[in-house]
Each structure stands twice: as structure tokens, then as C-alpha cells.
Scaffold this active site. Sequence first.
Site, mmCIF file in Angstrom:
data_model
loop_
_atom_site.group_PDB
_atom_site.id
_atom_site.type_symbol
_atom_site.label_atom_id
_atom_site.label_comp_id
_atom_site.label_asym_id
_atom_site.label_seq_id
_atom_site.Cartn_x
_atom_site.Cartn_y
_atom_site.Cartn_z
ATOM 1 N N LYS A 10 -23.644 14.093 3.877
ATOM 2 C CA LYS A 10 -22.216 14.129 4.225
ATOM 3 C C LYS A 10 -22.039 15.132 5.351
ATOM 4 C CE LYS A 10 -18.430 12.129 2.451
ATOM 5 N NZ LYS A 10 -18.343 10.737 1.966
ATOM 6 N N GLY A 40 -2.615 8.936 -4.164
ATOM 7 C CA GLY A 40 -3.123 8.854 -2.800
ATOM 8 C C GLY A 40 -2.997 7.456 -2.237
ATOM 9 N N LEU A 41 -2.309 7.319 -1.110
ATOM 10 C CA LEU A 41 -2.046 6.012 -0.514
ATOM 11 C C LEU A 41 -2.673 5.902 0.867
ATOM 12 C CD1 LEU A 41 1.673 5.650 -1.640
ATOM 13 C CD2 LEU A 41 -0.323 4.466 -2.595
ATOM 14 N N GLY A 42 -3.871 6.449 0.992
ATOM 15 C CA GLY A 42 -4.634 6.233 2.216
ATOM 16 C C GLY A 42 -5.150 4.808 2.259
ATOM 17 N N ASN A 43 -6.160 4.555 3.071
ATOM 18 C CA ASN A 43 -6.651 3.187 3.235
ATOM 19 C C ASN A 43 -7.142 2.582 1.927
ATOM 20 O OD1 ASN A 43 -6.068 3.282 5.947
ATOM 21 N ND2 ASN A 43 -8.130 3.863 6.561
ATOM 22 N N VAL A 44 -7.875 3.379 1.133
ATOM 23 C CA VAL A 44 -8.394 2.866 -0.136
ATOM 24 C C VAL A 44 -7.260 2.686 -1.143
ATOM 25 C CG1 VAL A 44 -9.885 3.359 -2.118
ATOM 26 C CG2 VAL A 44 -10.699 3.808 0.205
ATOM 27 N N GLY A 45 -6.440 3.713 -1.305
ATOM 28 C CA GLY A 45 -5.354 3.644 -2.272
ATOM 29 C C GLY A 45 -4.381 2.522 -1.979
#
Length: 368
Positions: free
Chosen positions: A80, A179-184
Site C-alpha cells: 500500500k 460512507g457514500l464514496g464510489n464503493v458505498g
Amino acid sequence: MTVFSTESFADHEQVVFISDDRVGLRAIIAVHSTKLGPALGGCRMYPYADEASALRDVLRLSRGMTFKAAAAGLGLGGGKSVILGDPRKSKTPDLLRAMGVAVNRLGGRYITAEDVGTTVDDFAWVRQSTRHVVGLPEALGGTGDPSPTTALGVYHGIVAGVAHRLGRDLRGLTVAVQGLGNVGWSLCRLLAEAGAHLVVCDIDPVLAGKAAAEFGAKIVEPDAIYAVHAEVFAPCAMGAVVNDKTLPRMRFRVIAGGANNQLARDEHGRQLREREILYAPDFVINAGGLIRVASEHEGFNRAKVDSQVEGIGATLRRIFELADREGTPTQSAAMRLVQERLGGSSKPGGTATSTGNTNERPLAERVA
């Protein structure tokens, strides 16, 4: 700041600190293991409070990538990288190209990709300095944004967890998404299509409002998400969200989400089992994106990727069954199987040290 005595250091093979004053780059690359192949893991850009926080994050994340690749049956190790800075203010093409130079110096031991605070388009700039990058835009021969594939794997994991714990499907259940990023966001869409009710939170109130409008989601403040009445909790933001402060507030039946390192400490996995909360180990359930970008390294095969991502649900079902038979936390059951593939045992949170078995079959094929 020390490395070897840091709590999150777990027999990492290599930790590299990068500084380029010309472009304002401060970054860390952590290679946890190359036992099964080159270390693959995303590059995160985040305004860390201090250097020690960034070091802890990159050490924990890189270790988790080793486990994730092993659980998915990939011929890859774990690594990472983190860039210290606010991606909304400090991210520039020159900075990204400089990060590519740093990656290139490792000669292929570490392969990078997008992560929190970086995008697929950003890696068109990184690619100018190194070929050791995946998750590229389709115009550059990549597979584009891996987030929807990560979300699809999480969705399959939630279905498996709900079936195991509650004996039913998702229709009419409430899922709390953090969390509402791309995945969420992609996960919310899949859950809504399956008939689940959504409770959401995000540090960006605009995103939360859009989720309410598009998915009929109920919005709560970020700190309130841990105490909502929901059958499933899906953390899709930062890690360590199951901790001493949050766990006593939780009344969920299943925890299954896309975030990395969801347990602050191993003991929280044991506490979840004692409270009869089924936990889907993060490094198993959120491997969809890794499976997709890894396919670029090996030669993209959509049918194979789709089959592997769907298999995340089967892998989790077998882990749940193994944990029940042995009376162990699901995290421990998953780790035992990961260590089997890595070819030895290790201290909790560490990596295997033996040079024995390197069986490359996915966990789903090996759990009785």
C-alpha cells in the site's frame, strides 16, 4: 517516529519514505509481503493529522492487502502507499508523476492503483513514470474504476451474511451504510434494487442528500450510524470503526462492508461473536476491486473476474460455517485459512514466515 516498534508493524518486508520538495510530495510505500507475488495495493491520499498516523495506516492497509490477495486466491502479495495531503488542494499532475517515479524505483516489487483520495484518471499521470500500475482508464488499456466491482463483492457478502445469520434475503431489511464514496454509492444502488431499506451517513451532506433522493435513504449524522436500528451495518469509509466506543452501541445482526481494517483490534472480533453479531472479515468481502485490477496485470478476462467476485459470497459462507463449528471469531477462521495458503503460521496480525505450502486455490475451494 519509529517503524519497527510501531504497533502496526507486522514483519513488513520494506517501508519506503518519499520526499520531493519540488512538487510537495510526502509519501510512504509499505510492502508487507511478496511471498505469493508482487505486492499490489492502492495509493491513498489523505490529510493525516501527523506522520505517525500515516505510517500506522499504510502498515495496516498493506498487511490487509496480503490477506486479501491470499483469500481471493491471487498470485499477488500485499502493499500500500499513502500520500500525505489534501487531495482537493494538493493533488497535481507533477505530484502524481513524482509518485510514479517512487513506485518505479522499487522495480516491480510494488504495483499501485487508485484508492481513497485518488482516481482512475489520476493514474494516467502516474503511468507516465512507471508501468507498475493497474486500475487505469479504459483509454489506456485498463479496466476503469474498480469501485463498482468492489461494491458487487460486498453485496454478495451481505447476501451471504444475511442468509447465514437470518435465513432470509434482503427484501424489507434495513442496511446502515457508512460512507457514500464510489464503493458505498454503488453498494446503495445494489441494495436498493434488492429491496432493502437504507440508512446512510457521510461527512458530505450533499452526497447524503442525493442518496435520500435517489434511494429513499434515511440520513443520520456520522456518529449516530452505530446506534441505528438496522439488521446490517456496512462500513464503507475509513477503518477501525468497530472499537471500544462504538461496539457497545451496536445492535446489528451482521457487519459486512467495503472498508479496510474495520476492527480496531483483534479482540473486537471476539466481542462481536460474544454479542452474536456476524462479522464478514473485511479482507475477504472487499476483494472485488483487487480481483478486477489484478486482472490487468495478468490479462483481463471479464468472465473469470465476474466468477471470482461472485465467489466471495461462497467463501464467506464457508468461513461462517467453519467459525461456527470451531466456536471462533470469523476473523480467526478466515486468518487460519489465509495462513494455510501463505504456508505457515504467524503472530496475530502478522504474516506467515514459513516457506512451505503456496497452494493457490481460493478459500472457497478449500474450506470443507
